[in-house]
Write an enzyme that holds these catalytic residues in place. Structure first.
Site, PDB file in Angstrom:
ATOM      1  N   GLU A 105      28.895  25.475 -15.344  1.00 24.22           N
ATOM      2  CA  GLU A 105      28.407  24.831 -16.466  1.00 24.22           C
ATOM      3  C   GLU A 105      29.689  24.704 -17.595  1.00 24.22           C
ATOM      4  O   GLU A 105      29.988  23.640 -18.166  1.00 24.22           O
ATOM      5  CB  GLU A 105      27.577  25.689 -17.174  1.00 24.22           C
ATOM      6  CG  GLU A 105      26.123  25.714 -16.699  1.00 24.22           C
ATOM      7  CD  GLU A 105      25.001  26.640 -17.225  1.00 24.22           C
ATOM      8  OE1 GLU A 105      23.978  26.031 -17.442  1.00 24.22           O
ATOM      9  OE2 GLU A 105      25.163  27.640 -17.064  1.00 24.22           O
ATOM     10  N   GLU A 125      20.745  30.160 -10.580  1.00 28.32           N
ATOM     11  CA  GLU A 125      19.936  31.024 -11.639  1.00 28.32           C
ATOM     12  C   GLU A 125      18.802  31.260 -10.770  1.00 28.32           C
ATOM     13  O   GLU A 125      17.797  31.912 -11.228  1.00 28.32           O
ATOM     14  CB  GLU A 125      20.197  30.411 -12.666  1.00 28.32           C
ATOM     15  CG  GLU A 125      21.251  30.641 -13.656  1.00 28.32           C
ATOM     16  CD  GLU A 125      22.310  29.566 -13.302  1.00 28.32           C
ATOM     17  OE1 GLU A 125      23.602  29.626 -13.768  1.00 28.32           O
ATOM     18  OE2 GLU A 125      22.176  28.820 -12.419  1.00 28.32           O
TER      19      GLU A 125
END
Length: 697
Positions: A105, A125
């Site tokens: 990210e 995640e």
């Protein structure tokens, strides 16, 4: 130091330096933010470069801060990415080795990205029951394309950078490094130093030809594959927002999804399992830097199903193995079993011929104990009877070189007694593999009273090499897993006495999430194994109550799948469990003989009697010091006994239910005259935790 700052010509280089994977903890985020501000204020700096020290760009969030206030403290990851993205000078991410989670990210927030070949790229995640919460679901679809991004986010699996670079139209990587990454990255930074406007992933359009049809198809597929896990569908909806919403609105939808998932019991269970697996390697009195013994050659005593499976673990890891048997035909069968297993993998495309040949070349066999004398580790996998183990270990004591580790695969027997058969009890340890040994992740490492610390450290390190989850157990009958499963099985037997059919109990357990109910499990393992244990119990613990139904079954010769008859009927060559009229009649007669009128029993009662039996026995194990921590118990059941992952293991599940509620249910079970009231008295640890309002964790 968590991030360094240096100047290379007109480029400021910020290097993440937070071992082992450059986790983006608070101090690291602060250091990166300070570096960006310093570069912004320096007129001589024309571009910035962010990379990672050591063996990773960044693995994402710092797990040491997971769930703590530091994880959200400013600058949080969203704020840091916003700072990078808003920088007035071009920021280049030089990605290598590992780029996952928040690390990816962060890279997506940079203006340019260059990647080394072989970099593992992922947004994992979902494996923690969450979705990427720092813009990953909004930026990756824009940079890579909606479909490949969705596949990565929903699966959480890593993909090699060179494969991602081949995606048509991708904007994830501006360049792949062809030589030294830093040299190529600095060249790119200098090349783009004066280019404006600065490209931002957030300004790209998420590409999807027919979004309505695509996402509906994806919902059907993902929903079917993730029935007990809410995160994959939430991930999908967040990716869909990248197509249907403006970027800022998509970010808000992502954050809402993240917050909703964070409080689900499934995410709690997955995060618990994540940390529990890492905790298994920590042994209170064995420091992480304890010296280990060199293991370059392994011997396995016994070439049966278990011995062959154990051998394959080491062959797969590139370690030479010599298998020993007492008869040539048994040895030949063992070697053939290993070859057949590898050939099956070859046919499925899971193994290449050169790998098969290499592994088989590492295998040798013998009938002579003298031929294994130079092995560094020997594992006994013979019949589960103390006198048989005694004969083997006396021979091993005579022939094995000094310093060799002598391990037993016993599943229930007294390891201390086995160690006393030798003159070197310090070198004896239990390595209890689970069948099929080459597949099951669990390895119970049994620490004897005399087991040396370096022996324990060596076996724990070796378990990692052969890709096992190793859990340390003290010595008791059945260790952690089998001692607990005995109480689970006793409850299953009482349920039959009271009116359940084997199929009803199994259905309830499997609906709860067990991979297999207790009676299907018994048929698979062999009902004669449990029979042998009960016969021993009748002598050693005459006051311990069992249902006699399992003994009656074995007296009929119904040992399970291997005899095509157990609690269920089986057809040759098939594993389908078919209801048996013979068993139904046997149970009817058994109840009549006991004067028991069958009653209707709910699935909830079935499940809670089975699971709370595990919990109470585990509490005894913790009290006695057989298990180090409650999370170790959970790892035993998640990796060895088919306990549902989304429930986190029996101790995690009990905590989610509330220990007070568990004990109240146990008190109700104790009032059942056909159950075992003494067993349902809460273990001292369990009673103490309830009184103190605490949990196992």
């Amino acid at each position: 130091m968590t991030a360094t700052y240096e100047v290379r010509g007109q480029v400021a280089v910020i290097t993440l330096s937070n071992p082992p994977v450059n986790g983006l903890g608070l101090a690291t985020r602060q250091a990166v933010a300070a570096g960006i501000e310093q570069a912004e204020d320096d007129a001589a700096i024309k571009a910035l470069l962010i990379t990672g020290a050591g063996g990773a760009f960044s693995g994402g969030a710092d797990i040491k801060e997971f769930g703590s206030p530091k994880a959200l403290a400013e600058p949080n990851l969203l704020s840091l990415i916003g700072l990078v993205e808003a920088c007035s000078k071009p920021v280049v991410a030089a990605i290598h080795s590992v780029c996952m989670g928040g690390g990816l990210e962060l890279a997506l927030g940079c203006h340019y990205r260059i990647a080394a070949v072989g970099t593992k790229v992922a947004l994992p995640e979902v494996k923690l029951g969450l979705l990427p919460g720092a813009g990953g679901t909004q930026r990756l679809p824009r940079a890579l394309g909606v479909e490949p991004a969705l596949n990565m986010i929903v699966s959480g699996e890593p993909v090699n950078s060179e494969l991602l670079a081949q995606v048509p139209g991708q904007k994830l990587f501006d360049r792949m490094a062809t030589g030294d990454l830093m040299e190529d990255a600095l060249a790119l930074a200098n090349e783009v130093a004066e280019l404006r406007p600065l490209p931002r992933v957030r300004d790209l359009k998420a590409r999807c030809a027919n979004p309505d049809a695509f996402f509906q198809f994806a919902r059907n597929m993902v929903g079917a594959q993730s029935r007990n896990f809410p995160a994959p569908l939430r991930c999908l909806e967040a990716v869909a927002a990248s197509v249907s919403m403006k970027f800022e609105d998509g970010i808000k939808a992502e954050r809402a999804g993240f917050a909703a998932l964070m409080v689900t019991p499934e995410s709690g269970a997955l995060r618990h399992a994540f940390f529990a697996e890492r905790a298994t390697t920590k042994i209170a009195d064995v420091p992480g830097d304890t010296p280990t013994r060199k293991i370059a050659k392994v011997a396995v005593i016994g070439a049966g199903t278990m011995g062959a499976g154990i051998s394959m673990n080491f062959l797969n890891a590139g370690l030479p193995v010599v298998m020993l048997e007492t008869r040539q035909e048994a040895l030949d069968r063992g070697v053939a079993t290993i070859r057949k297993s590898y050939e099956a993998q070859l046919k499925k495309g899971k193994l290449k011929q050169d790998k098969l040949d290499a592994r088989m070349a590492l295998l040798s066999s013998t009938l002579n104990y003298a031929d294994i004398a130079d092995a560094d580790l020997v594992i006994e996998a013979v019949f589960e009877e103390l006198s048989v183990k005694q004969a083997v270990f006396k021979q091993l004591d005579e022939v094995m070189k000094p310093g060799a580790i002598l391990a037993s695969n016993t599943s229930t027997l007294d390891l201390n007694a086995i160690a006393r058969f030798t003159k070197r009890p310090q070198d004896v340890i239990g390595m209890h593999f689970f069948s099929p040994a080459q597949v099951m992740k669990l390895l119970e490492v049994v620490r004897g009273a005399a087991t040396a610390k370096d022996v324990l450290a060596t076996v724990m390190a070796l378990a990692k090499k052969i890709r096992k989850t190793a859990v340390v157990s003290g010595v008791c009958d059945g260790f952690i897993g089998n001692r607990m499963i005995e109480q689970y099985s006793r409850q299953a037997g009482f349920l039959l006495d009271e009116g359940c059919s084997p199929a009803q109990v199994d259905r309830a357990a499997e609906k709860f999430g067990f991979a297999m109910g207790p009676f299907r499990m018994g048929d698979l393992a062999g009902n004669d194994i449990g029979w042998a244990i009960r016969k021993r119990r009748y002598q050693e613990k005459p006051n311990l109550r069992y249902s006699k139904s399992a003994d009656l079954l074995c007296e009929l010769g119904r040992f399970g799948q291997k005899t095509q008859a157990g609690w269920y009927d089986y057809q040759a060559g098939k594993r389908d469990a078919l209801p048996s009229s013979v068993v139904a009649e046997m149970l009817d007669k058994h109840r009549a003989a006991l004067g028991i009128k069958p009653r209707q029993i709910s699935d909830d009662e079935i499940v809670h009697r089975l699971v709370y039996a595990l919990v109470n026995e585990a509490a005894h194990l913790l009290e006695e010091g057989i298990a180090q921590r409650a999370s170790d118990v959970d790892m035993v059941y998640l990796t060895g006994y088919g306990f549902p992952l989304w429930r986190g293991g029996p101790m995690c599940y009990a905590g989610q239910i509330g220990l007070f509620n568990v004990v109240q249910a146990m008190k109700r079970f104790a009032k059942n005259p056909l159950d075992d009231a003494e067993f349902w008295q809460p273990a001292p640890l369990l009673a103490r935790l309830v009184a103190e309002g605490k949990n196992f964790s």
